[in-house]
Design an enzyme around this catalytic site. Structure first.
Site, PDB file in Angstrom:
ATOM      1  N   ARG A 147       0.853  -1.178   0.000  1.00 39.19           N
ATOM      2  CA  ARG A 147       0.000   0.000   0.000  1.00 39.19           C
ATOM      3  C   ARG A 147       0.891   1.231   0.000  1.00 39.19           C
ATOM      4  NH1 ARG A 147      -3.736   2.160   4.897  1.00 39.19           N
ATOM      5  NH2 ARG A 147      -1.774   3.201   5.397  1.00 39.19           N
ATOM      6  N   TYR A 159      -2.884  11.393   6.884  1.00 39.21           N
ATOM      7  CA  TYR A 159      -3.054  10.001   7.295  1.00 39.21           C
ATOM      8  C   TYR A 159      -1.995   9.096   6.696  1.00 39.21           C
ATOM      9  CZ  TYR A 159      -4.376   5.252   6.810  1.00 39.21           C
ATOM     10  OH  TYR A 159      -4.328   3.907   6.808  1.00 39.21           O
ATOM     11  N   ASP A 209      -5.134   3.940  -0.049  1.00 37.93           N
ATOM     12  CA  ASP A 209      -6.269   4.182   0.839  1.00 37.93           C
ATOM     13  C   ASP A 209      -6.624   5.665   0.827  1.00 37.93           C
ATOM     14  OD1 ASP A 209      -6.950   3.066   4.270  1.00 37.93           O
ATOM     15  OD2 ASP A 209      -8.159   4.184   2.829  1.00 37.93           O
ATOM     16  N   GLU A 261     -14.076  -1.178   6.113  1.00 39.70           N
ATOM     17  CA  GLU A 261     -13.448  -1.372   7.430  1.00 39.70           C
ATOM     18  C   GLU A 261     -14.240  -0.711   8.549  1.00 39.70           C
ATOM     19  OE1 GLU A 261      -9.624   0.501   6.467  1.00 39.70           O
ATOM     20  OE2 GLU A 261     -10.035   1.892   8.091  1.00 39.70           O
ATOM     21  N   GLU A 338      -4.490  -7.550   4.904  1.00 38.75           N
ATOM     22  CA  GLU A 338      -3.646  -6.445   5.365  1.00 38.75           C
ATOM     23  C   GLU A 338      -2.819  -6.916   6.548  1.00 38.75           C
ATOM     24  OE1 GLU A 338      -5.855  -3.074   6.691  1.00 38.75           O
ATOM     25  OE2 GLU A 338      -4.117  -1.788   6.808  1.00 38.75           O
TER      26      GLU A 338
HETATM   27  C1  CS2 Z   1      -6.577   2.131   7.736  1.00 40.95           C
HETATM   28  C2  CS2 Z   1      -6.630   1.848   9.204  1.00 40.95           C
HETATM   29  O1  CS2 Z   1      -5.318   0.160   7.552  1.00 40.95           O
HETATM   30  C3  CS2 Z   1      -6.188   0.854   7.007  1.00 40.95           C
HETATM   31  O2  CS2 Z   1      -6.754   0.592   5.952  1.00 40.95           O
HETATM   32  O3  CS2 Z   1      -7.779   2.636   7.228  1.00 40.95           O
HETATM   33  O4  CS2 Z   1      -5.315   1.805   9.669  1.00 40.95           O
HETATM   34  C4  CS2 Z   1      -7.411   2.854  10.012  1.00 40.95           C
HETATM   35  O5  CS2 Z   1      -6.855   4.153   9.843  1.00 40.95           O
HETATM   36  C5  CS2 Z   1      -7.344   2.471  11.466  1.00 40.95           C
HETATM   37  O6  CS2 Z   1      -7.767   1.127  11.576  1.00 40.95           O
HETATM   38  C6  CS2 Z   1      -8.236   3.344  12.315  1.00 40.95           C
HETATM   39  O7  CS2 Z   1      -8.252   2.847  13.623  1.00 40.95           O
HETATM   40 MG    MG Z   2      -8.308   1.797   5.388  1.00 42.67          MG
END
Ligand code: CS2
Ligand code: MG
Length: 401
Positions: A147, A159, A209, A261, A338
């Site tokens: 990713r 993020y 993402d 998710e 993942e």
């Molecule tokens: C993210 C997550 O891994 C991912 O796809 O969307 O890390 C997400 O930010 C966290 O699970 C939030 O707690």
């Molecule tokens: Mg995610």
């Protein structure tokens, strides 16, 4: 086999985790993950006050009846807190049943459908050289899919960018504020993937993402702009509780879409699956009512050519991860898993037996889940308040993080 105790264990080795520990009258111990990042204590209360007392004296073998008792018996249905609590009970009972049967959990789910689970790791970097270095490091660790997340010019905090161990939920008394601008992001990302493909070639499966941040038409535009770079998937391209929005995105792009998710029951996916608006189901066992419910969702999705892309960040504990691996190994329509590695203190508290070899995960062949919770280590790391960040646009408007 009667449930004698159900204990909620909260520990915070590298981050907060909530674990349900169920013991039976013949001494078996089952574990379930109930971690809800940034809202852990709500699930603790739900389990301790309204679930655990009702489990005592129940037959541990009756997984389906217990699931229905907790789902329909709550009256107030669905939601992340309820479904995380139900998930913890469900997984603990599957763990116990598999131990009683003397076999790894996946054997009770239909046995292995493959030799191992394709995993993807997270490469990120504030600029292309650091991103490329991360991609090389992950490939050196054996990852076969990666990713890609990067900073966006003009944005301070974003993020997914970390140097080292990434924990989005900071141990802070209130959420940290990050900034966002969709047009800057949309201008920047196609060039990032053009550069990654030029450096690493056409074959390496690349994922990205969006983390819920675009409008439907912006998501359509990004999906179309990334088609030349042949992504494995574009994740959470737009807030997907608006399931119809994905119909618009689908009309404009063939880039595969992964969503879910933040979902917690099959009802969140109904249109997305029945109308083939997504390609991968992203839910984790921990947030979707456990193995019992996520298995149903994925078998339903499989009828429409949709595969699993089970969520596996560090806020899914080793218990939740193991449950996802046992389910993923047995599923026919497995897609990808993942895998963000936990920290050393987490591995001290949760002794797990899954393996990651040559880019493939395997849950192991120990009876049950194959995870042991070291209670004395867990006590060393008390809960610490932690919140996920929030996002604001340049004019201060709160935006999806
Ligand atoms: C993210 C997550 O891994 C991912 O796809 O969307 O890390 C997400 O930010 C966290 O699970 C939030 O707690
Ligand atoms: Mg995610």
């Amino acid at each position: 086999m009667i449930i004698e105790s159900a204990e909620v264990v909260v520990t915070s080795p590298d981050r907060n985790f909530v674990t349900l520990r169920v013991t039976t009258d013949d001494g078996l111990v089952g574990l379930g993950d109930a971690t809800l990042n940034g809202r852990e204590q709500s699930v603790v209360a739900y389990l301790a006050e309204h679930v655990a007392p009702l489990l005592i004296g129940r037959d541990a073998h009756r997984i389906e009846d217990t699931w229905q008792f907790l789902y329909r018996g709550a009256y107030w249905r669905r939601g992340p807190v309820t479904m995380a609590a139900i998930a913890a009970v469900d997984v603990a009972l599957w763990d116990i049943k598999a131990q009683a049967a003397g076999m790894p959990l996946y054997q009770l789910l239909g046995g292995a459908s493959r030799s191992g689970l394709l995993a993807y790791g997270h490469a990120s970097g504030p600029d292309l050289p650091s991103l490329f270095e991360e991609i090389r490091r992950l490939r050196g660790d054996g990852y076969r899919a990666i990713r890609v997340q990067t900073s966006v010019p003009g944005l301070d905090k974003i993020y997914g960018i970390s140097t080292g161990h990434y924990e989005p939920a900071g141990r802070v008394p209130a959420p940290v504020e990050e900034d966002w601008d969709s047009r800057s992001y949309l201008r920047h990302m196609p060039g990032v993937f053009e550069a990654v493909r030029a450096e690493f070639g056409p074959e390496l499966p690349l994922l990205h993402d969006v983390h819920h941040r675009l409008t439907p038409i912006q998501a359509a535009r990004l999906g179309k702009a990334l088609e030349p770079y042949d992504l494995f998937w574009l994740e959470d391209c737009t807030p997907a509780e608006d399931q119809e929005a994905l119909r618009l995105v689908r009309q404009h792009t063939t880039t595969p879409l992964a969503i879910g998710e933040v979902f917690n029951t099959v009802h969140d996916y109904r249109t997305l699956i029945a109308d083939r608006l997504i390609d991968y189901v992203r839910s984790a066992v921990t947030h979707t009512g456990g193995i019992t419910h996520l298995k149903r969702i994925l078998e339903y999705a499989g009828q429409y050519g949709i595969r699993s892309g089970i969520h596996g960040p560090t806020d899914i504990s080793p218990v939740g991860m193991a449950a996802s691996l046992h389910l993923g190994l047995a599923l026919h329509n497995f897609g990808i898993q993942e895998y963000m590695k936990h920290g050393a203190r987490t591995d001290e508290v949760f002794q797990q037996s899954f393996t990651f070899v040559d880019g493939l995960l395997h849950p192991g062949s120990q009876p049950g889940l194959g995870v042991r919770l070291d209670l004395s280590s867990a006590k060393k790391y008390p809960y610490q308040t932690a919140y996920l960040p929030i996002n604001r646009l340049k004019d201060g408007t709160v935006h999806d993080w």
